[in-house]
Design an enzyme around this catalytic site. Structure first.
Site, PDB file in Angstrom:
ATOM      1  N   GLU A  30       0.733  -1.069   0.219  1.00  0.00           N
ATOM      2  CA  GLU A  30       0.225   0.088  -0.058  1.00  0.00           C
ATOM      3  C   GLU A  30       0.968   1.177  -0.179  1.00  0.00           C
ATOM      4  O   GLU A  30       1.663   1.541   0.834  1.00  0.00           O
ATOM      5  CB  GLU A  30      -0.876   0.079   1.477  1.00  0.00           C
ATOM      6  CG  GLU A  30      -1.615   1.333   1.547  1.00  0.00           C
ATOM      7  CD  GLU A  30      -2.513   1.753   0.207  1.00  0.00           C
ATOM      8  OE1 GLU A  30      -2.387   2.838  -0.051  1.00  0.00           O
ATOM      9  OE2 GLU A  30      -3.507   1.059  -0.188  1.00  0.00           O
ATOM     10  N   VAL A  50       1.837  -1.791  -6.548  1.00  0.00           N
ATOM     11  CA  VAL A  50       2.201  -2.895  -7.934  1.00  0.00           C
ATOM     12  C   VAL A  50       2.265  -2.466  -8.933  1.00  0.00           C
ATOM     13  O   VAL A  50       1.275  -1.568  -9.478  1.00  0.00           O
ATOM     14  CB  VAL A  50       1.266  -3.949  -7.392  1.00  0.00           C
ATOM     15  CG1 VAL A  50       1.504  -4.872  -8.570  1.00  0.00           C
ATOM     16  CG2 VAL A  50       1.462  -4.780  -6.141  1.00  0.00           C
ATOM     17  N   CYS A  71     -20.627   2.961  -4.053  1.00  0.00           N
ATOM     18  CA  CYS A  71     -21.830   3.273  -3.243  1.00  0.00           C
ATOM     19  C   CYS A  71     -22.831   4.100  -4.254  1.00  0.00           C
ATOM     20  O   CYS A  71     -23.020   5.122  -4.452  1.00  0.00           O
ATOM     21  CB  CYS A  71     -21.343   4.567  -2.373  1.00  0.00           C
ATOM     22  SG  CYS A  71     -22.894   4.836  -0.987  1.00  0.00           S
ATOM     23  N   ASP A  79     -13.855  -3.200  -3.875  1.00  0.00           N
ATOM     24  CA  ASP A  79     -14.453  -2.623  -5.239  1.00  0.00           C
ATOM     25  C   ASP A  79     -13.737  -2.999  -6.589  1.00  0.00           C
ATOM     26  O   ASP A  79     -14.247  -2.965  -7.762  1.00  0.00           O
ATOM     27  CB  ASP A  79     -14.214  -1.028  -5.252  1.00  0.00           C
ATOM     28  CG  ASP A  79     -14.768  -0.404  -4.113  1.00  0.00           C
ATOM     29  OD1 ASP A  79     -16.128  -1.189  -3.533  1.00  0.00           O
ATOM     30  OD2 ASP A  79     -14.666   0.567  -3.763  1.00  0.00           O
ATOM     31  N   THR A  82     -19.683  -1.241  -1.862  1.00  0.00           N
ATOM     32  CA  THR A  82     -19.712  -0.494  -0.602  1.00  0.00           C
ATOM     33  C   THR A  82     -18.901  -1.270   0.359  1.00  0.00           C
ATOM     34  O   THR A  82     -18.312  -2.314   0.115  1.00  0.00           O
ATOM     35  CB  THR A  82     -21.269  -0.643  -0.179  1.00  0.00           C
ATOM     36  OG1 THR A  82     -21.513  -1.880   0.349  1.00  0.00           O
ATOM     37  CG2 THR A  82     -22.338   0.056  -1.172  1.00  0.00           C
ATOM     38  N   ALA A 107     -19.793  -2.027   3.189  1.00  0.00           N
ATOM     39  CA  ALA A 107     -20.478  -3.028   3.870  1.00  0.00           C
ATOM     40  C   ALA A 107     -20.292  -4.394   3.047  1.00  0.00           C
ATOM     41  O   ALA A 107     -20.122  -5.577   3.665  1.00  0.00           O
ATOM     42  CB  ALA A 107     -21.803  -2.744   3.758  1.00  0.00           C
ATOM     43  N   CYS A 137     -26.485   0.486   1.253  1.00  0.00           N
ATOM     44  CA  CYS A 137     -26.463   1.622   0.742  1.00  0.00           C
ATOM     45  C   CYS A 137     -27.303   2.498   1.805  1.00  0.00           C
ATOM     46  O   CYS A 137     -28.773   2.429   1.712  1.00  0.00           O
ATOM     47  CB  CYS A 137     -27.066   2.049  -0.428  1.00  0.00           C
ATOM     48  SG  CYS A 137     -26.012   1.406  -1.720  1.00  0.00           S
TER      49      CYS A 137
END
Length: 416
Positions: free
Chosen positions: A38, A81, A164, A301, A310, A312, A344
């Site tokens: 990251e 990466v 979202c 995602d 999302t 969630a 959502c």
């Protein structure tokens, strides 16, 4: 300098999905040797940005140092990466080093594709052009809403996929609610320009949402896709598709323009051997295992699945990936199933939310029984959940391997 390094598991991406997956893996087998790749120093709680744009949260509340959310027992490789070499179980970093793995989890998120709208990137943050999808944009949205005294306010939604599904319209409802309180709404012309054909992808949620569209007297325009922004002159250009499929370009003046930028797979994924035709990561939609390499999994995602993208969804997916990766490692059946759950929380006023929760095929999948929260109504409970409970759950549970509301569904039989 080319340090060879090898890990049991390499996770590409230290956002919500990557960190949650690492935490879930370590919760099950604390001795695993895991690296997270990251490049960023900061970690964002992006579901909070809708609330920043409405003056409910401060921007600072949604940002923490990446070092603070990185699980203690992982190796953080602070780089990005460049390329994947799945045939040799390796990735190459931008600085040239090679990192080898036994198992790979791909979780770099989605790319905001500003280039798809001419002039957009330069326009955001001034002249009334804003977006809750960028960190600097959300506080500017709130400034604009407070200063607004009437005129034309346009809210845009691009073609899917984007993260979202509700956020483009949430910005509209929260802005309108504020203008309603201040007595500004009556001299405001609100338009929601949606490239898609419907207000929301799950039909059952449209009637409760329409109550608020009507309350705020917002005009809905479908098949209307933003293609150009001229910030200085406050003109937005749309490609409008009519019923016969004929496309015309239309220019509109605005005083405020909230844009959801078009989104696509990150380039290094789209150009990799792991990609599906869409550019997103090719996975089995239930097991989240790569359809091309058995020791590769995807989460968040970036995966080519049809769920709502999302936090969630990532919360549920992280558990499925952790369980299935370890099953693959042990040579047992991949029995954890992701059913497409996404959530959502549609903020329709500053104290009520329609908590849309659904899975593949638009199947409604409520977390709470109806007596606690009716998923098809705007409720105060859902507001408290979004404003007070979920941010805490995110920082203290999801990123720490405490899997509240995140248990996976199991297959009945042991077949793949």
């Amino acid at each position: 300098m080319s340090e060879q390094s090898k890990f049991d598991i390499v996770i590409v991406g230290g956002g919500s999905a990557g960190i949650a997956t690492a935490a879930s893996l370590l919760k099950r087998q604390y001795w695993l040797n895991i690296a997270i790749i990251e490049p960023k120093d900061e970690h964002f709680y992006q579901p909070g940005w809708t609330m920043v744009g409405a003056g409910v949260f401060s921007s600072e509340e949604t940002i923490r140092p990446e070092a603070d959310v990185m699980p203690e027992d992982v190796t953080w490789i602070k780089d990005a990466v460049a390329t994947f070499d799945p045939d040799n179980n390796a990735v190459t970093l931008e600085r040239g080093d090679k990192v080898e793995y036994n198992y790979l989890v791909v979780a770099p998120g989605i790319k905001l594709n500003f280039d798809a709208v001419e002039g957009l990137e330069e326009a955001i943050g001034k002249n009334g052009v804003t977006s809750n999808y960028v960190r600097e944009g959300a506080p500017y949205t709130w400034q604009l809403v407070q200063r607004f005294r009437g005129g034309k306010a346009i809210f845009t939604q691009p073609p899917l996929p984007f993260k979202c599904a509700g956020a483009p319209q949430k910005a509209m409802y929260l802005s309108c609610n504020e203008w309603e309180k201040k007595g500004v709404l009556d001299n405001t012309d609100v338009e929601f320009c949606n490239a898609g054909p419907a207000l929301f992808g799950v039909a059952e949620y449209i009637p409760p949402l329409m109550e608020f569209v009507e309350r705020y007297d917002a005009k809905l325009s479908f098949g209307k896709n933003l293609i150009k922004v001229d910030g200085e002159n406050q003109i937005a250009t749309f490609a409008v598709t009519d019923a016969d499929g004929k496309v015309t370009n239309v220019e509109e003046k605005f005083d405020m323009l909230h844009v959801c930028p078009p989104q696509c797979a990150p380039d290094f994924i789209a150009n990799s051997p792991l990609a599906a035709e869409t550019g997103f990561l090719a996975v089995d939609i239930n097991s989240l295992q790569s359809t091309k390499y058995d020791n590769v999994f995807g989460v968040g995602d970036v995966v080519a699945t049809l769920n709502a993208k999302t936090a969630a969804a990532a919360r549920k997916q992280a558990v499925v990936v952790a369980e299935n990766l370890l099953a693959q490692k042990d040579g047992t059946a991949l029995n954890s199933v992701y059913e497409g759950y996404g959530s959502c929380p549609l903020t329709v006023t500053k104290d009520r939310i329609i908590l849309a929760e659904f899975g593949y095929g638009g199947k409604i999948m409520p977390t709470f029984p109806k007596w606690i929260n009716n998923t098809l109504k705007a409720t105060k409970f859902a507001w408290v959940l979004k404003a007070d409970i979920l941010p805490w759950v995110y920082w203290n549970c999801m990123l720490k391997g405490r899997e509240w509301f995140a248990g996976s569904t199991k297959k009945d039989s042991g077949h793949h």
